[in-house]
Design an enzyme around this catalytic site. Structure first.
Site: not given
Length: 95
Positions: A48, A70
């Protein structure tokens, strides 16, 4: 961060971050192995951009660990990836 071979399994235009690509973690095998060990395998691993209200940080986001497993990239980079990468694309995560 989980290491291994995965696939992109979804695109999220409404992420809390500037776009996100969902990584297919955990695999069914990882869920089973975690259950046998009595642990939670985790999940919700994404590639992201920056938090929606913090795009001004730019590439300085690499100066500290803030992603909880992440893979974070700049907003410009995720915009390119989001368009270029299709669901099913292989992803290799290595430390």
């Amino acid at each position: 961060m989980p290491e291994g071979s995965y696939r992109i399994v979804g695109h999220n235009p409404n992420s809390a971050f500037h776009l996100s690509l969902r990584i297919g973690y955990p695999t069914p095998e990882q869920v089973s192995a975690a259950a046998k060990r009595g642990v939670n395998p985790g999940g919700d691993i994404m590639i992201h951009g920056l938090p929606n209200d913090r795009g001004w940080i730019g590439s300085r986001h690499t100066e500290f660990d803030w992603t909880d497993g992440c893979v974070a990239v700049t907003n410009r980079e995720i915009e390119w990836l989001y368009k270029a990468v299709r669901d099913g694309t292989p992803v290799e995560i290595q430390a």
